[in-house]
Write an enzyme that holds these catalytic residues in place. Sequence first.
Site, PDB file in Angstrom:
ATOM      1  N   HIS A  34     -55.459   3.384 -38.572  1.00 38.20           N
ATOM      2  CA  HIS A  34     -54.554   3.986 -39.055  1.00 38.20           C
ATOM      3  C   HIS A  34     -53.237   4.012 -40.223  1.00 38.20           C
ATOM      4  O   HIS A  34     -52.481   3.305 -39.213  1.00 38.20           O
ATOM      5  CB  HIS A  34     -54.111   5.609 -38.038  1.00 38.20           C
ATOM      6  CG  HIS A  34     -52.943   6.252 -38.407  1.00 38.20           C
ATOM      7  ND1 HIS A  34     -53.575   7.855 -39.256  1.00 38.20           N
ATOM      8  CD2 HIS A  34     -51.659   6.978 -39.064  1.00 38.20           C
ATOM      9  CE1 HIS A  34     -52.491   8.271 -39.436  1.00 38.20           C
ATOM     10  NE2 HIS A  34     -51.313   7.630 -39.444  1.00 38.20           N
ATOM     11  N   HIS A  72     -63.594   8.678 -51.308  1.00 40.98           N
ATOM     12  CA  HIS A  72     -64.611   9.678 -50.730  1.00 40.98           C
ATOM     13  C   HIS A  72     -65.682   9.033 -51.944  1.00 40.98           C
ATOM     14  O   HIS A  72     -65.692   8.045 -52.773  1.00 40.98           O
ATOM     15  CB  HIS A  72     -63.524  10.537 -51.979  1.00 40.98           C
ATOM     16  CG  HIS A  72     -62.788  11.164 -51.544  1.00 40.98           C
ATOM     17  ND1 HIS A  72     -63.041  12.453 -50.923  1.00 40.98           N
ATOM     18  CD2 HIS A  72     -61.815  11.140 -51.539  1.00 40.98           C
ATOM     19  CE1 HIS A  72     -61.938  13.196 -50.597  1.00 40.98           C
ATOM     20  NE2 HIS A  72     -60.551  11.429 -50.997  1.00 40.98           N
ATOM     21  N   HIS A 108     -58.403   6.913 -47.232  1.00 42.69           N
ATOM     22  CA  HIS A 108     -60.377   7.262 -46.830  1.00 42.69           C
ATOM     23  C   HIS A 108     -60.014   6.942 -48.293  1.00 42.69           C
ATOM     24  O   HIS A 108     -60.109   6.818 -49.381  1.00 42.69           O
ATOM     25  CB  HIS A 108     -60.152   8.427 -46.316  1.00 42.69           C
ATOM     26  CG  HIS A 108     -59.636  10.129 -47.132  1.00 42.69           C
ATOM     27  ND1 HIS A 108     -58.660   9.658 -46.839  1.00 42.69           N
ATOM     28  CD2 HIS A 108     -60.103  10.145 -47.964  1.00 42.69           C
ATOM     29  CE1 HIS A 108     -57.435  10.726 -47.132  1.00 42.69           C
ATOM     30  NE2 HIS A 108     -58.788  11.152 -47.941  1.00 42.69           N
ATOM     31  N   CYS A 114     -57.955  10.759 -37.289  1.00 44.25           N
ATOM     32  CA  CYS A 114     -57.764   9.540 -35.988  1.00 44.25           C
ATOM     33  C   CYS A 114     -58.778  10.421 -34.722  1.00 44.25           C
ATOM     34  O   CYS A 114     -59.004  10.260 -34.041  1.00 44.25           O
ATOM     35  CB  CYS A 114     -56.612   9.785 -35.536  1.00 44.25           C
ATOM     36  SG  CYS A 114     -56.168   7.877 -36.995  1.00 44.25           S
ATOM     37  N   HIS A 160     -54.007   9.449 -44.683  1.00 48.98           N
ATOM     38  CA  HIS A 160     -55.058   8.156 -43.226  1.00 48.98           C
ATOM     39  C   HIS A 160     -56.596   7.501 -44.575  1.00 48.98           C
ATOM     40  O   HIS A 160     -56.682   7.990 -45.473  1.00 48.98           O
ATOM     41  CB  HIS A 160     -55.388   8.495 -42.494  1.00 48.98           C
ATOM     42  CG  HIS A 160     -56.757   7.797 -41.245  1.00 48.98           C
ATOM     43  ND1 HIS A 160     -56.562   7.747 -40.255  1.00 48.98           N
ATOM     44  CD2 HIS A 160     -57.273   6.991 -42.111  1.00 48.98           C
ATOM     45  CE1 HIS A 160     -57.527   7.074 -39.961  1.00 48.98           C
ATOM     46  NE2 HIS A 160     -57.717   6.514 -40.880  1.00 48.98           N
ATOM     47  N   ASN A 176     -57.803   9.219 -53.306  1.00 49.53           N
ATOM     48  CA  ASN A 176     -56.268   9.361 -53.435  1.00 49.53           C
ATOM     49  C   ASN A 176     -55.044   8.695 -53.055  1.00 49.53           C
ATOM     50  O   ASN A 176     -54.969   8.622 -51.870  1.00 49.53           O
ATOM     51  CB  ASN A 176     -56.522  11.219 -53.617  1.00 49.53           C
ATOM     52  CG  ASN A 176     -57.923  11.777 -54.230  1.00 49.53           C
ATOM     53  OD1 ASN A 176     -57.763  11.298 -55.619  1.00 49.53           O
ATOM     54  ND2 ASN A 176     -58.442  12.905 -53.318  1.00 49.53           N
TER      55      ASN A 176
HETATM   56  P1  AMP Z   1     -57.521  13.440 -49.803  1.00 53.17           P
HETATM   57  O1  AMP Z   1     -57.201  14.530 -51.069  1.00 53.17           O
HETATM   58  O2  AMP Z   1     -57.821  12.453 -50.907  1.00 53.17           O
HETATM   59  O3  AMP Z   1     -56.473  13.391 -48.403  1.00 53.17           O
HETATM   60  O4  AMP Z   1     -58.967  14.444 -48.934  1.00 53.17           O
HETATM   61  C1  AMP Z   1     -59.104  14.513 -47.965  1.00 53.17           C
HETATM   62  C2  AMP Z   1     -60.038  14.918 -47.772  1.00 53.17           C
HETATM   63  O5  AMP Z   1     -60.835  15.227 -46.473  1.00 53.17           O
HETATM   64  C3  AMP Z   1     -60.440  16.678 -48.762  1.00 53.17           C
HETATM   65  O6  AMP Z   1     -61.693  16.212 -49.396  1.00 53.17           O
HETATM   66  C4  AMP Z   1     -61.014  17.361 -47.656  1.00 53.17           C
HETATM   67  O7  AMP Z   1     -61.497  18.377 -47.617  1.00 53.17           O
HETATM   68  C5  AMP Z   1     -61.470  16.678 -46.422  1.00 53.17           C
HETATM   69  N1  AMP Z   1     -60.985  16.905 -45.785  1.00 53.17           N
HETATM   70  C6  AMP Z   1     -59.859  17.941 -44.223  1.00 53.17           C
HETATM   71  N2  AMP Z   1     -60.686  18.294 -43.230  1.00 53.17           N
HETATM   72  C7  AMP Z   1     -62.023  17.465 -42.909  1.00 53.17           C
HETATM   73  C8  AMP Z   1     -62.132  17.716 -41.809  1.00 53.17           C
HETATM   74  N3  AMP Z   1     -61.968  18.081 -40.791  1.00 53.17           N
HETATM   75  N4  AMP Z   1     -63.427  17.128 -41.822  1.00 53.17           N
HETATM   76  C9  AMP Z   1     -63.559  16.594 -42.500  1.00 53.17           C
HETATM   77  N5  AMP Z   1     -63.221  16.366 -43.924  1.00 53.17           N
HETATM   78  C10 AMP Z   1     -62.552  17.348 -44.119  1.00 53.17           C
HETATM   79 ZN    ZN Z   2     -54.830   8.749 -38.543  1.00 55.56          ZN
END
Ligand code: AMP
Ligand code: ZN
Length: 111
Positions: free
Chosen positions: A46, A101, A99, A7, A97, A86
Amino acid sequence: MEDCIFCRIRKGEIPSEILYKDDDFMIIKDINPQAKIHLLAIPTKHVPYIDMLDDAGASLLGKIMHKVSKMQKQLGLTNGYRLIINQGEDGRQAVKHIHIHILGGERLSEF
Ligand code: AMP
Ligand code: ZN
């Protein structure tokens, strides 16, 4: 959410490489890439976990995946890619939040 990384990126409070942004979602580069190309498609709203999505949110996830497929060339994904969510503790979801990959740019390992 004030203390949510994604966010905060959306609001411009944390720097990030944003490759695409519309009202519904954005695509950013993952800060810790696990493949030559590692992007994250992040819905604007969110919602922490998939099971908390309403019907519109669930539909949006499908739309985002379709949009990614339409954008594959411009994202550098010329020869296929992998989409991963994940979910929860066992899924090792670190950012609460939802997302997606997006991994590619090379031949990925089997799993
Ligand atoms: P998850 O384990 O599916 O929640 O993945 C979270 C992902 O967010 C990980 O692959 C992190 O490397 C990525 N991540 C965390 N902080 C940032 C950020 N500031 N900018 C870009 N990616 C991020
Ligand atoms: Zn969020």
